[in-house]
Design a protein around this motif. Structure first.
Motif, PDB file in Angstrom:
ATOM      1  N   CYS A  23       8.094  90.920 -14.815  1.00  0.00           N
ATOM      2  CA  CYS A  23       9.163  91.139 -16.069  1.00  0.00           C
ATOM      3  C   CYS A  23       9.456  90.064 -17.219  1.00  0.00           C
ATOM      4  CB  CYS A  23      10.579  90.307 -15.111  1.00  0.00           C
ATOM      5  SG  CYS A  23      12.186  90.208 -16.171  1.00  0.00           S
ATOM      6  N   ILE A  24       9.449  90.951 -18.929  1.00  0.00           N
ATOM      7  CA  ILE A  24       9.293  90.342 -19.774  1.00  0.00           C
ATOM      8  C   ILE A  24      10.717  89.242 -20.201  1.00  0.00           C
ATOM      9  CG2 ILE A  24      11.137  92.460 -21.346  1.00  0.00           C
ATOM     10  CD1 ILE A  24       8.231  90.703 -22.398  1.00  0.00           C
ATOM     11  N   VAL A  25      11.348  89.431 -19.435  1.00  0.00           N
ATOM     12  CA  VAL A  25      13.152  88.100 -19.853  1.00  0.00           C
ATOM     13  C   VAL A  25      12.566  87.168 -19.696  1.00  0.00           C
ATOM     14  CG1 VAL A  25      15.317  87.247 -18.964  1.00  0.00           C
ATOM     15  CG2 VAL A  25      15.041  90.105 -18.810  1.00  0.00           C
ATOM     16  N   PRO A  26      12.101  86.403 -18.956  1.00  0.00           N
ATOM     17  CA  PRO A  26      11.557  84.494 -19.220  1.00  0.00           C
ATOM     18  C   PRO A  26      11.066  84.401 -21.116  1.00  0.00           C
ATOM     19  CG  PRO A  26      10.849  85.385 -16.891  1.00  0.00           C
ATOM     20  CD  PRO A  26      10.997  86.702 -17.564  1.00  0.00           C
ATOM     21  N   TYR A  27      10.245  85.840 -21.349  1.00  0.00           N
ATOM     22  CA  TYR A  27       9.836  85.212 -22.621  1.00  0.00           C
ATOM     23  C   TYR A  27      10.651  85.772 -23.688  1.00  0.00           C
ATOM     24  CZ  TYR A  27       6.600  85.792 -19.050  1.00  0.00           C
ATOM     25  OH  TYR A  27       5.079  86.257 -17.847  1.00  0.00           O
ATOM     26  N   THR A  28      11.727  86.822 -23.449  1.00  0.00           N
ATOM     27  CA  THR A  28      12.499  86.740 -24.046  1.00  0.00           C
ATOM     28  C   THR A  28      13.494  86.290 -24.789  1.00  0.00           C
ATOM     29  OG1 THR A  28      13.440  88.731 -23.367  1.00  0.00           O
ATOM     30  CG2 THR A  28      11.441  89.207 -24.436  1.00  0.00           C
ATOM     31  N   ARG A  29      13.673  85.819 -23.555  1.00  0.00           N
ATOM     32  CA  ARG A  29      15.523  84.958 -23.905  1.00  0.00           C
ATOM     33  C   ARG A  29      15.304  83.299 -23.185  1.00  0.00           C
ATOM     34  NH1 ARG A  29      20.405  86.891 -24.300  1.00  0.00           N
ATOM     35  NH2 ARG A  29      19.660  89.601 -24.837  1.00  0.00           N
ATOM     36  N   GLY A  30      13.535  82.803 -23.317  1.00  0.00           N
ATOM     37  CA  GLY A  30      13.657  81.665 -23.352  1.00  0.00           C
ATOM     38  C   GLY A  30      14.136  80.605 -21.601  1.00  0.00           C
ATOM     39  N   LYS A  31      13.903  79.711 -21.757  1.00  0.00           N
ATOM     40  CA  LYS A  31      14.255  79.013 -20.266  1.00  0.00           C
ATOM     41  C   LYS A  31      15.219  78.851 -19.360  1.00  0.00           C
ATOM     42  CE  LYS A  31      14.450  73.643 -20.304  1.00  0.00           C
ATOM     43  NZ  LYS A  31      13.536  72.385 -20.296  1.00  0.00           N
ATOM     44  N   GLN A  32      15.915  78.301 -18.886  1.00  0.00           N
ATOM     45  CA  GLN A  32      16.835  78.869 -17.272  1.00  0.00           C
ATOM     46  C   GLN A  32      17.211  77.301 -18.450  1.00  0.00           C
ATOM     47  OE1 GLN A  32      17.822  79.133 -13.820  1.00  0.00           O
ATOM     48  NE2 GLN A  32      19.119  77.294 -13.906  1.00  0.00           N
ATOM     49  N   ARG A  33      18.459  77.840 -19.559  1.00  0.00           N
ATOM     50  CA  ARG A  33      19.845  76.343 -19.555  1.00  0.00           C
ATOM     51  C   ARG A  33      20.592  77.471 -18.790  1.00  0.00           C
ATOM     52  NH1 ARG A  33      17.567  80.263 -23.256  1.00  0.00           N
ATOM     53  NH2 ARG A  33      18.634  80.086 -25.273  1.00  0.00           N
TER      54      ARG A  33
ATOM     55  N   LEU B 260       4.319  85.141 -27.995  1.00  0.00           N
ATOM     56  CA  LEU B 260       4.617  85.131 -26.709  1.00  0.00           C
ATOM     57  C   LEU B 260       4.234  84.122 -25.834  1.00  0.00           C
ATOM     58  CD1 LEU B 260       3.669  88.704 -25.314  1.00  0.00           C
ATOM     59  CD2 LEU B 260       5.804  87.532 -25.186  1.00  0.00           C
ATOM     60  N   LYS B 261       2.691  83.122 -26.109  1.00  0.00           N
ATOM     61  CA  LYS B 261       2.542  82.284 -25.510  1.00  0.00           C
ATOM     62  C   LYS B 261       2.987  81.270 -25.713  1.00  0.00           C
ATOM     63  CE  LYS B 261      -2.258  82.507 -23.857  1.00  0.00           C
ATOM     64  NZ  LYS B 261      -2.506  83.938 -24.493  1.00  0.00           N
ATOM     65  N   GLU B 262       3.637  80.825 -27.059  1.00  0.00           N
ATOM     66  CA  GLU B 262       5.208  79.759 -26.954  1.00  0.00           C
ATOM     67  C   GLU B 262       6.217  80.221 -26.095  1.00  0.00           C
ATOM     68  OE1 GLU B 262       5.118  76.779 -28.617  1.00  0.00           O
ATOM     69  OE2 GLU B 262       2.644  77.123 -28.913  1.00  0.00           O
ATOM     70  N   ALA B 263       5.995  81.557 -25.709  1.00  0.00           N
ATOM     71  CA  ALA B 263       7.517  81.723 -25.628  1.00  0.00           C
ATOM     72  C   ALA B 263       7.368  81.579 -23.873  1.00  0.00           C
ATOM     73  CB  ALA B 263       7.554  83.354 -25.282  1.00  0.00           C
ATOM     74  N   GLN B 264       6.152  81.572 -23.584  1.00  0.00           N
ATOM     75  CA  GLN B 264       5.967  81.077 -21.456  1.00  0.00           C
ATOM     76  C   GLN B 264       5.774  79.654 -21.462  1.00  0.00           C
ATOM     77  OE1 GLN B 264       1.841  82.726 -21.387  1.00  0.00           O
ATOM     78  NE2 GLN B 264       2.403  82.362 -19.680  1.00  0.00           N
ATOM     79  N   LYS B 265       5.920  79.000 -22.496  1.00  0.00           N
ATOM     80  CA  LYS B 265       5.850  77.468 -22.342  1.00  0.00           C
ATOM     81  C   LYS B 265       7.338  76.508 -21.870  1.00  0.00           C
ATOM     82  CE  LYS B 265       2.021  76.393 -25.484  1.00  0.00           C
ATOM     83  NZ  LYS B 265       2.165  75.902 -26.833  1.00  0.00           N
ATOM     84  N   ARG B 266       7.286  75.487 -20.803  1.00  0.00           N
ATOM     85  CA  ARG B 266       8.242  74.923 -19.985  1.00  0.00           C
ATOM     86  C   ARG B 266       7.833  73.764 -20.198  1.00  0.00           C
ATOM     87  NH1 ARG B 266       9.749  79.837 -20.967  1.00  0.00           N
ATOM     88  NH2 ARG B 266      11.229  81.323 -19.808  1.00  0.00           N
ATOM     89  N   SER B 267       9.041  73.009 -20.792  1.00  0.00           N
ATOM     90  CA  SER B 267       8.943  71.752 -20.385  1.00  0.00           C
ATOM     91  C   SER B 267      10.656  71.541 -19.850  1.00  0.00           C
ATOM     92  CB  SER B 267       9.308  71.013 -21.850  1.00  0.00           C
ATOM     93  OG  SER B 267      10.529  71.351 -22.678  1.00  0.00           O
ATOM     94  N   LYS B 268      10.513  69.387 -19.827  1.00  0.00           N
ATOM     95  CA  LYS B 268      11.831  69.160 -19.099  1.00  0.00           C
ATOM     96  C   LYS B 268      12.800  68.573 -20.004  1.00  0.00           C
ATOM     97  CE  LYS B 268       9.732  68.068 -14.610  1.00  0.00           C
ATOM     98  NZ  LYS B 268       9.547  68.785 -13.757  1.00  0.00           N
ATOM     99  N   LYS B 269      12.514  68.627 -21.167  1.00  0.00           N
ATOM    100  CA  LYS B 269      13.124  68.607 -22.282  1.00  0.00           C
ATOM    101  C   LYS B 269      14.524  69.247 -22.030  1.00  0.00           C
ATOM    102  CE  LYS B 269      12.218  69.169 -26.474  1.00  0.00           C
ATOM    103  NZ  LYS B 269      10.949  69.773 -27.963  1.00  0.00           N
ATOM    104  N   LYS B 270      16.007  68.773 -21.834  1.00  0.00           N
ATOM    105  CA  LYS B 270      16.829  69.263 -22.203  1.00  0.00           C
ATOM    106  C   LYS B 270      17.234  69.472 -23.993  1.00  0.00           C
ATOM    107  CE  LYS B 270      18.510  67.643 -18.401  1.00  0.00           C
ATOM    108  NZ  LYS B 270      17.967  68.029 -17.954  1.00  0.00           N
ATOM    109  N   PRO B 271      18.272  71.134 -23.293  1.00  0.00           N
ATOM    110  CA  PRO B 271      17.959  71.973 -23.756  1.00  0.00           C
ATOM    111  C   PRO B 271      19.109  70.956 -25.004  1.00  0.00           C
ATOM    112  CG  PRO B 271      19.406  73.031 -22.607  1.00  0.00           C
ATOM    113  CD  PRO B 271      18.684  71.457 -22.360  1.00  0.00           C
ATOM    114  N   LYS B 272      19.431  71.626 -26.730  1.00  0.00           N
ATOM    115  CA  LYS B 272      20.382  70.882 -27.267  1.00  0.00           C
ATOM    116  C   LYS B 272      20.887  72.049 -27.591  1.00  0.00           C
ATOM    117  CE  LYS B 272      18.586  70.172 -31.801  1.00  0.00           C
ATOM    118  NZ  LYS B 272      17.902  70.514 -32.647  1.00  0.00           N
ATOM    119  N   ILE B 273      22.572  71.246 -27.204  1.00  0.00           N
ATOM    120  CA  ILE B 273      23.952  71.599 -27.458  1.00  0.00           C
ATOM    121  C   ILE B 273      24.025  72.216 -28.782  1.00  0.00           C
ATOM    122  CG2 ILE B 273      26.253  72.540 -26.658  1.00  0.00           C
ATOM    123  CD1 ILE B 273      25.421  70.491 -24.214  1.00  0.00           C
ATOM    124  N   ILE B 274      24.822  72.959 -29.684  1.00  0.00           N
ATOM    125  CA  ILE B 274      24.600  72.985 -31.671  1.00  0.00           C
ATOM    126  C   ILE B 274      26.465  74.110 -31.349  1.00  0.00           C
ATOM    127  CG2 ILE B 274      24.410  74.066 -33.410  1.00  0.00           C
ATOM    128  CD1 ILE B 274      21.311  74.072 -32.023  1.00  0.00           C
TER     129      ILE B 274
END
Ligand code: SAH
Ligand code: SF4
Ligand code: F3S
Length: 475
Positions: free
Chosen positions: A198-208, A6-20
C-alpha cells in the motif's frame, strides 16, 4: 519548487504533530475568482472526496463559481489517487486531454493535487512530459492552495509544492459539503500500518488523530445545521487515539458521539488489528451507530497475510467476524480483497475463497494487486500472469455477488429506514438512499423527501440494491 521524496515520506518519529488553526485567505486573493468558474474532479477514496470539499470551499471563498462543464472552467483541479495503476492511468489520460483546452485558452489554470502528487515518479513525469500543468501540490499543504493559485496568476510561473513529511493537523479549513444531510468527519489522518502493498502511508504521512474537542465541535455544528448522518473517516479508525497521549481511544470517541443527537453515525475503514472489545461494546450500546462494518480481509491465506504485514491470521479474522455477528444481530459486514499478491499461489487463493464462503460477506470491493513503486511488495518477484489474476478475480466475484444477493434477501418484505440522498441517475422519478445496514434502496417518491429518513417496505431484491415502496408512516 518543492518535490516529493518517498524515503522522507516513510520516516516516523515520536514527535507530536503541530495543530494549525489560523487558516486565512489573503485579502489580495479574495477577488481572484470574480466572474470565473472552477471544476474539481476527484479520483480517490472518501478522504480524497473530503479534501475536494475543502478545495471547493477555498475556491468559493475566492469568489470562483462551480461549473459542471469542464470546458467553461477557468480553474480545473484533478484531485488524484495512487492506490492502483489504473487510477494513475485515468489521471494521466485526463491531463493529456486537458492540453487541448489549454491550447485554446492559455489563461486556463490546471491543477494536480492529491496522493499522486506525493509520488516522485509522478512529479518527474509531469516535469518531463506534462509541462502544461500549472500547479502541483500534495496532501500536506491543501491549506496553501489559495497562495499557490495567487502566485501562479501574478507571477505567471508554474508552482510545484509537495512536502514529504509526517504532516500537521489543520483545523478550521472551510468545507463545502456535498450534501446538507450527510457529512464526512475526519477523525484521523495518515497511516502507520505500512501494509506491504500500500502507498497510502507514503502519500498521507504519519497517523495523526484529531483532538476530541475539534471532532465533537464539528459534529455539534453539523447537528445544529440539520445533518442526519456522519461518517467518521480514517485509514484505520480503530487505531484512533493511539498516537495521542491522553488515554482516549476510538471506543471513547464513539461513546461521546453516541451521546450527541446525531441520528446516524458510521465510520470507516476498520482494521482487524485494532478492533478491540471496547469498540464492539460501544457499537452495541449506542443506538445511533449504524449496523454496518467495513472490515478489510485482503487475503484469506496466512502466508500472504504475513507477507502483506496485516498483523492477523485467517483464524483471527474469522473469530472477529463472528464475534461481531454475534454481538450485533443482523449486522452487515463488507470487505476488501486483493487477488494476485506476488506470493499468492493457487492454494493461497483457495484459502481466500474458504474465508469468503465461511463469512458470506454482504458485499466486497475486490482488486487485482497493483505494484506501487516504493512499497516493500514492489520488490517481491511477481510470477503470476495477468490472465491468471483475472481468472481468480472473476471466480471470487462470482461468490461475492451470490452472497451479496443472498444477504439482501433477508430484507425482502421488511420495512427499512432510508436516508434519502436524491433522485437516481438512471431514473429521475426514483429516489435513492441508504438503509441503516448500508444497503442502497430505490423507491418512487417526491423531491421533498430528500434529506429525510423515511420508512420503505422492500418489495424487490437485487444483488447490489433493494427496491421498495414508501410506507405511510414516516420516521
Ligand atoms: N485504509 C484502508 C484501505 C484504503 S485503500 C484499509 O486498510 O482498509 C482501499 C483498498 O484498496 C484496500 O483495502 C486494498 O484492498 C486495496 N489496495 C490497496 N493497495 C492496493 C494495491 N497496491 N493493489 C491492489 N489493491 C490495493
Ligand atoms: Fe494501506 Fe494498510 Fe494503511 Fe489501509 S491500513 S491505508 S491498506 S497501509
Ligand atoms: Fe487513493 Fe490516497 Fe485515498 S491513494 S485511496 S486517494 S488515501
Amino acid at each position: 519548487m518543492q518535490k516529493p521524496d518517498l524515503k522522507e515520506a516513510q520516516k516516523r518519529s515520536k514527535k507530536k504533530p503541530k495543530i494549525i488553526t489560523d487558516f486565512i485567505i489573503d485579502e489580495n486573493l479574495i477577488n481572484l475568482g470574480l466572474s470565473k468558474k472552477y471544476f474539481v474532479k476527484t479520483y480517490g477514496c472518501q478522504m480524497n472526496e473530503h479534501d475536494s470539499e475543502k478545495i471547493k470551499a477555498m475556491l468559493e471563498k475566492m469568489n470562483y463559481q462551480a461549473t459542471s462543464n469542464m470546458e467553461e472552467a477557468d480553474v480545473i483541479v484533478l484531485n488524484s489517487c495512487s492506490i492502483r495503476e489504473n487510477a494513475h492511468n485515468k489521471v494521466f489520460g485526463m491531463i493529456g486531454q486537458l492540453k487541448k483546452l489549454k491550447d485554446k485558452n492559455e489563461d486556463l489554470i490546471l491543477v494536480l493535487c492529491g496522493c499522486m502528487a506525493q509520488e516522485e515518479i509522478v512529479v518527474a513525469k509531469i516535469l518531463e512530459k506534462y509541462y502544461w500543468l500549472d500547479i502541483v501540490f500534495g496532501t500536506h499543504n491543501i491549506n496553501n492552495f489559495p497562495n499557490l493559485l495567487g502566485q501562479k496568476i501574478f507571477a505567471k510561473k508554474q508552482q510545484i509544492e509537495v512536502f514529504s513529511k509526517e504532516g500537521e493537523i489543520y483545523e478550521g479549513l472551510p468545507i463545502k459539503r456535498k450534501f446538507p444531510h450527510k457529512a464526512w468527519v475526519n477523525i484521523m489522518l495518515g497511516c502507520d500500518k505500512f501494509c506491504a502493498y500500500c502507498i497510502v502511508p507514503y502519500t498521507r504521512g504519519k497517523q495523526r488523530s484529531r483532538k476530541r474537542k475539534y471532532i465533537l465541535n464539528e459534529i455539534k455544528d453539523l447537528i445544529a445545521n440539520g445533518c442526519q448522518e456522519i461518517t467518521l473517516l480514517g485509514q484505520n479508525v480503530n487505531a484512533y487515539g493511539k498516537d495521542l497521549a491522553d488515554n482516549y481511544y476510538f471506543a471513547d470517541l464513539l461513546n461521546d458521539i453516541g451521546k450527541l443527537n446525531m441520528p446516524r453515525v458510521r465510520f470507516m475503514t476498520n482494521h482487524p488489528w485494532d478492533f478491540n472489545d471496547e469498540i464492539i461494546f460501544a457499537i452495541q450500546k449506542n443506538k445511533n451507530i449504524m449496523p454496518h462494518i467495513h472490515l478489510p480481509l485482503q487475503s484469506g491465506s496466512d502466508q500472504v497475510l504475513q507477507k502483506m504485514n496485516r498483523g492477523y491470521c485467517q483464524e483471527e479474522y474469522i473469530a472477529l467476524y463472528f464475534k461481531l455477528k454475534k454481538a450485533i444481530p443482523n449486522i452487515c459486514i463488507s470487505t476488501d480483497i486483493i487477488v494476485g499478491f506476488p506470493t499468492e499461489s493457487e492454494e493461497d487463493f483457495q484459502e481466500t475463497l474458504k474465508v469468503v464462503n465461511k463469512c458470506q460477506f454482504d458485499y466486497a470491493f475486490t482488486f487485482i494487486y497493483s505494484k506501487r513503486v516504493g512499497t516493500p511488495a514492489a520488490k517481491l518477484e511477481d510470477k503470476i500472469p495477468l490472465a491468471e489474476k483475472e481468472k481468480r478475480l472473476q471466480k471470487l466475484n462470482k461468490y461475492i455477488s451470490s452472497y451479496a444477493l443472498e444477504s439482501n434477501q433477508r430484507f425482502k418484505s421488511k420495512e427499512v429506514k432510508v436516508l434519502v440522498d436524491g433522485f437516481s441517475e438512471k431514473n429521475k422519478q426514483v429516489l435513492t438512499g441508504y438503509s441503516e445496514h448500508m444497503k442502497r434502496v430505490n423507491f418512487y417518491g417526491a423531491e421533498e423527501l430528500i434529506g429525510r429518513i423515511v420508512l420503505v417496505k422492500i418489495t424487490d431484491v437485487k444483488t447490489w440494491s433493494l427496491f421498495g415502496v414508501l410506507s405511510d408512516e414516516w420516521c
